[in-house]
Design a protein around this motif. Structure first.
Motif, PDB file in Angstrom:
ATOM      1  N   UNK A 286       8.875  24.183   3.635  1.00 53.68           N
ATOM      2  CA  UNK A 286      10.679  24.916   4.277  1.00 53.68           C
ATOM      3  C   UNK A 286      11.847  24.492   3.500  1.00 53.68           C
ATOM      4  N   UNK A 287      12.054  22.889   2.994  1.00 51.22           N
ATOM      5  CA  UNK A 287      12.678  22.539   2.116  1.00 51.22           C
ATOM      6  C   UNK A 287      12.683  23.737   1.099  1.00 51.22           C
ATOM      7  N   UNK A 288      11.342  23.856   0.427  1.00 56.34           N
ATOM      8  CA  UNK A 288      11.325  24.568  -0.538  1.00 56.34           C
ATOM      9  C   UNK A 288      11.457  25.729  -0.523  1.00 56.34           C
ATOM     10  N   UNK A 289      11.656  26.410   0.490  1.00 57.67           N
ATOM     11  CA  UNK A 289      12.562  28.271   0.665  1.00 57.67           C
ATOM     12  C   UNK A 289      14.098  28.096   0.613  1.00 57.67           C
ATOM     13  N   UNK A 290      13.847  26.399   1.474  1.00 54.10           N
ATOM     14  CA  UNK A 290      15.741  26.312   0.892  1.00 54.10           C
ATOM     15  C   UNK A 290      15.857  25.839  -0.269  1.00 54.10           C
ATOM     16  N   UNK A 291      15.485  24.870  -0.944  1.00 52.07           N
ATOM     17  CA  UNK A 291      16.268  24.999  -2.734  1.00 52.07           C
ATOM     18  C   UNK A 291      16.460  26.379  -3.565  1.00 52.07           C
ATOM     19  N   UNK A 292      15.313  27.335  -2.737  1.00 56.53           N
ATOM     20  CA  UNK A 292      14.429  28.351  -3.332  1.00 56.53           C
ATOM     21  C   UNK A 292      16.157  29.360  -3.269  1.00 56.53           C
ATOM     22  N   UNK A 293      16.890  29.629  -2.012  1.00 56.75           N
ATOM     23  CA  UNK A 293      17.628  29.905  -1.502  1.00 56.75           C
ATOM     24  C   UNK A 293      19.101  29.656  -2.385  1.00 56.75           C
ATOM     25  N   UNK A 294      19.254  28.253  -1.878  1.00 59.51           N
ATOM     26  CA  UNK A 294      20.283  28.050  -2.439  1.00 59.51           C
ATOM     27  C   UNK A 294      20.725  28.079  -3.685  1.00 59.51           C
ATOM     28  N   UNK A 295      19.178  27.751  -5.007  1.00 61.24           N
ATOM     29  CA  UNK A 295      19.411  28.384  -6.280  1.00 61.24           C
ATOM     30  C   UNK A 295      20.228  29.916  -6.267  1.00 61.24           C
ATOM     31  N   UNK A 296      19.308  30.827  -5.555  1.00 61.91           N
ATOM     32  CA  UNK A 296      20.500  32.252  -5.049  1.00 61.91           C
ATOM     33  C   UNK A 296      21.683  31.875  -4.707  1.00 61.91           C
ATOM     34  N   UNK A 297      22.128  31.172  -3.864  1.00 60.84           N
ATOM     35  CA  UNK A 297      23.133  31.361  -3.131  1.00 60.84           C
ATOM     36  C   UNK A 297      23.638  30.206  -3.034  1.00 60.84           C
ATOM     37  N   UNK A 298      24.326  29.637  -4.240  1.00 58.47           N
ATOM     38  CA  UNK A 298      24.898  28.113  -4.079  1.00 58.47           C
ATOM     39  C   UNK A 298      25.424  27.820  -2.929  1.00 58.47           C
ATOM     40  N   UNK A 299      25.391  26.958  -2.387  1.00 52.83           N
ATOM     41  CA  UNK A 299      26.338  26.475  -0.866  1.00 52.83           C
ATOM     42  C   UNK A 299      27.826  26.209  -1.774  1.00 52.83           C
ATOM     43  N   UNK A 300      27.875  25.209  -2.931  1.00 48.99           N
ATOM     44  CA  UNK A 300      29.373  25.354  -2.815  1.00 48.99           C
ATOM     45  C   UNK A 300      29.679  26.933  -3.325  1.00 48.99           C
ATOM     46  N   UNK A 301      29.574  27.618  -2.904  1.00 49.67           N
ATOM     47  CA  UNK A 301      30.855  29.246  -3.485  1.00 49.67           C
ATOM     48  C   UNK A 301      31.171  29.410  -2.255  1.00 49.67           C
TER      49      UNK A 301
ATOM     50  N   UNK B 208      13.028  22.386  10.662  1.00 52.69           N
ATOM     51  CA  UNK B 208      12.443  20.247   9.798  1.00 52.69           C
ATOM     52  C   UNK B 208      12.108  21.196   8.384  1.00 52.69           C
ATOM     53  N   UNK B 209      12.928  19.989   7.669  1.00 52.98           N
ATOM     54  CA  UNK B 209      12.617  20.523   6.108  1.00 52.98           C
ATOM     55  C   UNK B 209      10.799  20.554   5.804  1.00 52.98           C
ATOM     56  N   UNK B 210      10.233  19.969   6.825  1.00 49.49           N
ATOM     57  CA  UNK B 210       9.125  19.223   5.930  1.00 49.49           C
ATOM     58  C   UNK B 210       8.090  20.557   7.233  1.00 49.49           C
ATOM     59  N   UNK B 211       8.522  20.933   7.147  1.00 49.24           N
ATOM     60  CA  UNK B 211       7.449  22.373   8.028  1.00 49.24           C
ATOM     61  C   UNK B 211       6.591  23.280   7.107  1.00 49.24           C
ATOM     62  N   UNK B 212       5.587  24.556   7.279  1.00 46.76           N
ATOM     63  CA  UNK B 212       4.899  24.591   6.572  1.00 46.76           C
ATOM     64  C   UNK B 212       5.843  25.925   6.544  1.00 46.76           C
ATOM     65  N   UNK B 213       6.039  26.747   5.859  1.00 43.23           N
ATOM     66  CA  UNK B 213       6.719  28.082   5.179  1.00 43.23           C
ATOM     67  C   UNK B 213       5.617  29.564   4.699  1.00 43.23           C
ATOM     68  N   UNK B 214       5.282  29.631   5.894  1.00 45.95           N
ATOM     69  CA  UNK B 214       4.433  31.125   5.420  1.00 45.95           C
ATOM     70  C   UNK B 214       5.100  32.689   5.438  1.00 45.95           C
TER      71      UNK B 214
END
Ligand SMILES: [Zn+2]
Length: 274
Positions: free
Chosen positions: A3-18, A31-37
């Motif tokens: 999940x943390x990799x997906x979140x990282x990717x999403x926040x590169x596409x849509x930075x939270x500071x915008x 859970x950031x450590x959960x599997x994300x398939x």
């Protein structure tokens, strides 16, 4: 991936500071450590959307609207948000919200709206600088390739945007010429002044209420300024984002997760009579 990799990717596409100052996009549940398939997308994290995500076995639900707009102290399952949250948590599905950061980001809701309307060289109405070399910020103003009148523009909007029962309304002279168009995805009646300053011929947005719209039309008359307003549903103005979101997530995650759009129409209205 996790999940943390997906979140990282999403926040590169849509930075939270915008985000707008009052808004709190990001990982809302999970859970950031959960599997994300499996990742699914929807406009609103409603109970039905949560059930659909759970039934599909999603590991992450991405929505545009937040689960909570204000601070909460209690989250029982008798509360709709509590119920949606418990469905997602029980199913092991995380929730990531991209709200005003997605409105402002390149290839976010406003740019997707421009793409559906065929606006060329659209730039933010309220700039937030550059993201990856592309302009970011709220709203957009751009030009139609071919001039048309306001009535034709409203009908074209109805044709090109996702359908809801509300349809499309216009204010102003239906025969006035339209070339330069300002848009604001979502509720846009706080942006009349910026739309006016953008020198657009028409402002397309959603959720326009009686008093702000009437006051604005009267103000235009007092200024001797001709400008149209086009009101579409909130759902219609923001759902075009999924055209870009799924395409961009596919590139970003390169087959590491299965993606799906939950096509549930979360517009609250079921019928309109005129
Ligand atoms: Zn919205």
């Amino acid at each position: 991936m996790k999940v943390k990799d997906a979140v990282k990717g999403l926040e590169e596409m849509y930075p939270l500071d915008l985000r707008e100052e009052w808004d709190h996009p990001g990982l809302a549940l999970g859970n950031l450590e959960g599997e994300c398939k499996k990742i699914c997308f929807a406009l609103d994290p409603t109970i039905e959307v949560a059930k659909e995500a759970a039934e599909w076995g999603a590991d992450l639900l991405v929505t545009h609207h937040p689960l909570f707009f204000r601070a909460v102290h209690l989250l029982p399952s008798t509360d709709p948000h509590g119920r949606a949250a418990s469905i997602l948590l029980r199913a092991g599905c995380a929730l990531w919200v991209g709200h005003t950061n997605v409105d402002a980001a390149p290839r976010g809701t406003n740019e997707a709206l421009c793409a559906r309307l065929g606006l060329l060289e659209a730039l933010p109405i309220e700039s937030k600088g550059l993201v990856g070399g592309a302009p970011a910020g709220l709203g957009r103003v751009g030009e139609l390739e071919h001039e048309m009148n306001l009535e034709e523009f409203a009908k074209m909007s109805l044709e090109e945007l996702p359908k809801t029962v509300q349809g499309v309304k216009l204010a102003g002279d239906p025969k006035m010429r339209v070339k330069r168009v300002a848009v604001m995805s979502g509720a846009g009646d706080g942006f009349f002044e910026q739309a006016l300053e953008s020198e657009a011929d028409v402002f397309l947005t959603s959720d326009l209420r009686h008093h702000p719209a009437l006051d604005f039309m009267q103000r235009l008359e007092a200024l001797g300024r001709k400008m149209g307003l086009v009101d579409v549903s909130h759902f219609s103005s923001e759902s075009p984002w999924f055209d870009f979101a799924l395409e961009d997530a596919e590139k970003k995650f390169e087959g590491r997760a299965q993606l799906r759009l939950l096509e549930r129409n979360t517009d609250p209205w079921a019928e309109a009579f005129i």
